[in-house]
Design a protein around this motif. Structure first.
Motif, PDB file in Angstrom:
ATOM      1  N   GLN A 105       0.837  -1.201   0.000  1.00 21.55           N
ATOM      2  CA  GLN A 105       0.000   0.000   0.000  1.00 21.55           C
ATOM      3  C   GLN A 105       0.868   1.245   0.000  1.00 21.55           C
ATOM      4  N   MET A 106       0.333   2.279  -0.627  1.00 17.19           N
ATOM      5  CA  MET A 106       1.008   3.566  -0.688  1.00 17.19           C
ATOM      6  C   MET A 106       0.047   4.643  -0.192  1.00 17.19           C
ATOM      7  N   LEU A 107       0.565   5.548   0.629  1.00 15.85           N
ATOM      8  CA  LEU A 107      -0.156   6.746   1.042  1.00 15.85           C
ATOM      9  C   LEU A 107       0.555   7.928   0.410  1.00 15.85           C
ATOM     10  N   SER A 108      -0.195   8.867  -0.141  1.00 17.91           N
ATOM     11  CA  SER A 108       0.423  10.016  -0.797  1.00 17.91           C
ATOM     12  C   SER A 108      -0.257  11.316  -0.379  1.00 17.91           C
ATOM     13  N   ALA A 109       0.499  12.387  -0.496  1.00 15.69           N
ATOM     14  CA  ALA A 109      -0.022  13.726  -0.204  1.00 15.69           C
ATOM     15  C   ALA A 109       0.446  14.682  -1.293  1.00 15.69           C
ATOM     16  N   MET A 110      -0.505  15.286  -1.979  1.00 15.75           N
ATOM     17  CA  MET A 110      -0.208  16.318  -2.966  1.00 15.75           C
ATOM     18  C   MET A 110      -0.254  17.671  -2.237  1.00 15.75           C
ATOM     19  N   THR A 111       0.303  18.677  -2.860  1.00 15.37           N
ATOM     20  CA  THR A 111       0.225  20.027  -2.299  1.00 15.37           C
ATOM     21  C   THR A 111      -0.309  20.979  -3.365  1.00 15.37           C
ATOM     22  N   THR A 112      -0.540  22.196  -2.977  1.00 16.83           N
ATOM     23  CA  THR A 112      -1.010  23.197  -3.938  1.00 16.83           C
ATOM     24  C   THR A 112       0.133  23.757  -4.768  1.00 16.83           C
ATOM     25  N   VAL A 113       1.381  23.432  -4.404  1.00 18.79           N
ATOM     26  CA  VAL A 113       2.549  23.887  -5.160  1.00 18.79           C
ATOM     27  C   VAL A 113       2.890  22.832  -6.211  1.00 18.79           C
ATOM     28  N   LYS A 114       2.917  23.255  -7.472  1.00 19.70           N
ATOM     29  CA  LYS A 114       3.208  22.325  -8.560  1.00 19.70           C
ATOM     30  C   LYS A 114       4.564  21.655  -8.339  1.00 19.70           C
ATOM     31  N   GLY A 115       4.574  20.308  -8.461  1.00 25.06           N
ATOM     32  CA  GLY A 115       5.816  19.559  -8.334  1.00 25.06           C
ATOM     33  C   GLY A 115       6.217  19.215  -6.914  1.00 25.06           C
TER      34      GLY A 115
ATOM     35  N   ARG B 196      17.984 -17.905  -3.677  1.00 27.82           N
ATOM     36  CA  ARG B 196      17.397 -18.151  -2.356  1.00 27.82           C
ATOM     37  C   ARG B 196      15.957 -17.669  -2.353  1.00 27.82           C
ATOM     38  N   LYS B 197      15.055 -18.516  -1.851  1.00 33.88           N
ATOM     39  CA  LYS B 197      13.622 -18.213  -1.864  1.00 33.88           C
ATOM     40  C   LYS B 197      13.156 -17.736  -0.499  1.00 33.88           C
ATOM     41  N   GLY B 198      12.204 -16.821  -0.524  1.00 30.76           N
ATOM     42  CA  GLY B 198      11.619 -16.318   0.707  1.00 30.76           C
ATOM     43  C   GLY B 198      10.880 -15.028   0.442  1.00 30.76           C
ATOM     44  N   SER B 199      10.728 -14.240   1.485  1.00 35.53           N
ATOM     45  CA  SER B 199      10.049 -12.954   1.348  1.00 35.53           C
ATOM     46  C   SER B 199      10.735 -11.922   2.231  1.00 35.53           C
ATOM     47  N   PHE B 200      10.412 -10.659   1.980  1.00 35.31           N
ATOM     48  CA  PHE B 200      10.913  -9.548   2.788  1.00 35.31           C
ATOM     49  C   PHE B 200      10.027  -8.343   2.531  1.00 35.31           C
ATOM     50  N   VAL B 201      10.189  -7.324   3.355  1.00 34.64           N
ATOM     51  CA  VAL B 201       9.367  -6.124   3.248  1.00 34.64           C
ATOM     52  C   VAL B 201      10.248  -4.930   2.897  1.00 34.64           C
ATOM     53  N   LEU B 202       9.782  -4.126   1.930  1.00 32.70           N
ATOM     54  CA  LEU B 202      10.450  -2.878   1.559  1.00 32.70           C
ATOM     55  C   LEU B 202       9.649  -1.698   2.094  1.00 32.70           C
ATOM     56  N   GLN B 203      10.352  -0.722   2.640  1.00 35.12           N
ATOM     57  CA  GLN B 203       9.741   0.508   3.145  1.00 35.12           C
ATOM     58  C   GLN B 203      10.208   1.667   2.276  1.00 35.12           C
ATOM     59  N   HIS B 204       9.245   2.403   1.701  1.00 36.03           N
ATOM     60  CA  HIS B 204       9.533   3.543   0.824  1.00 36.03           C
ATOM     61  C   HIS B 204       9.247   4.862   1.547  1.00 36.03           C
ATOM     62  N   SER B 205      10.060   5.861   1.281  1.00 37.90           N
ATOM     63  CA  SER B 205       9.788   7.231   1.715  1.00 37.90           C
ATOM     64  C   SER B 205      10.264   8.153   0.598  1.00 37.90           C
ATOM     65  N   GLY B 206       9.316   8.858  -0.026  1.00 34.74           N
ATOM     66  CA  GLY B 206       9.672   9.699  -1.158  1.00 34.74           C
ATOM     67  C   GLY B 206       9.031  11.067  -1.089  1.00 34.74           C
ATOM     68  N   SER B 207       9.675  12.021  -1.746  1.00 32.72           N
ATOM     69  CA  SER B 207       9.099  13.360  -1.833  1.00 32.72           C
ATOM     70  C   SER B 207       9.536  14.027  -3.129  1.00 32.72           C
ATOM     71  N   MET B 208       8.767  15.027  -3.516  1.00 28.09           N
ATOM     72  CA  MET B 208       9.114  15.908  -4.628  1.00 28.09           C
ATOM     73  C   MET B 208       9.079  17.317  -4.065  1.00 28.09           C
ATOM     74  N   ASN B 209      10.198  18.013  -4.172  1.00 27.61           N
ATOM     75  CA  ASN B 209      10.303  19.390  -3.701  1.00 27.61           C
ATOM     76  C   ASN B 209      10.417  20.287  -4.921  1.00 27.61           C
ATOM     77  N   ARG B 210       9.243  20.768  -5.385  1.00 26.57           N
ATOM     78  CA  ARG B 210       9.175  21.618  -6.581  1.00 26.57           C
ATOM     79  C   ARG B 210       9.879  20.968  -7.768  1.00 26.57           C
ATOM     80  N   GLY B 211       9.592  19.656  -7.921  1.00 25.48           N
ATOM     81  CA  GLY B 211      10.108  18.909  -9.061  1.00 25.48           C
ATOM     82  C   GLY B 211      11.391  18.136  -8.811  1.00 25.48           C
ATOM     83  N   VAL B 212      12.015  18.340  -7.655  1.00 20.81           N
ATOM     84  CA  VAL B 212      13.258  17.631  -7.338  1.00 20.81           C
ATOM     85  C   VAL B 212      12.924  16.420  -6.467  1.00 20.81           C
TER      86      VAL B 212
END
Length: 139
Positions: free
Chosen positions: A46-56, A73-89
Motif C-alpha cells: 500500500q502507498m499513502l500520498s499527499a499532494m500540495t497546492t505547489v506544482k511539483g 534463495r527463496k523467501g520474502s521480505f518487506v520494503l519501506q519507501h519514503s519519497g518526496s518531490m520538492n518543486r520537481g526535485v
C-alpha cells in the motif's frame, strides 16, 4: 554487499480513503509489482500520498511485501519507501525493513533504488544476506 538489477512492472489501484480524510490531496493505493532479473517474484503493498497546492511538490510512503527468489534463495521480505518531490526535485529512500526476511532470505538487509526510463521501471538493489547455514530463521 551484493548487487541485484532488473526491471519490474507496477500496477496502482486507488483504495477508499474517506475514513481518514475527505481531502482529495491525500491518496491511498494498492500496489502490485512483478520483478524480473536478479530478483524474481511479486509484491503487494500500500502507498499513502499527499499532494500540495505547489506544482511539483508531494510526498509518499509505501510498504511492499516481496515474495520470490534472490541469488537462488527463496523467501520474502518487506520494503519501506519514503519519497518526496520538492518543486520537481525527487528524493527517494527504499530499504529492507529490519528482520523482515523469511525462509532462505532471513537476515536480508539492503537498499533499493528505482530508475524510470521511457515509462519502464528498473531496480538496483544493494543488499547483504548471511551465508546459508550460518543464519537461523525465527519461527
Amino acid at each position: 554487499m551484493k548487487r541485484a538489477t532488473g526491471s519490474f512492472e507496477v500496477s496502482l489501484q486507488p483504495l477508499p480513503n474517506t475514513e481518514v480524510s475527505a481531502d482529495v490531496m491525500l491518496g491511498r493505493m494498492l500496489l502490485t509489482k512483478k520483478f524480473s532479473g536478479d530478483l524474481s517474484g511479486s509484491a503487494r503493498g500500500q502507498m499513502l500520498s499527499a499532494m500540495t497546492t505547489v506544482k511539483g511538490s508531494a510526498g509518499y510512503v509505501a510498504i511492499d511485501h516481496v515474495t520470490g527468489e534472490l541469488a537462488g534463495r527463496k523467501g520474502s521480505f518487506v520494503l519501506q519507501h519514503s519519497g518526496s518531490m520538492n518543486r520537481g526535485v525527487p528524493t527517494l529512500s527504499i530499504m529492507v525493513v529490519p528482520d523482515s526476511g523469511t525462509g532462505e532470505l532471513a537476515g536480508l538487509t539492503g537498499t533499493l533504488s528505482i530508475n524510470i526510463i521511457d515509462g519502464k521501471h528498473f531496480y538496483d538493489f544493494i543488499y547483504s544476506i548471511p551465508e546459508q547455514g550460518r543464519w537461523k530463521a525465527a519461527g
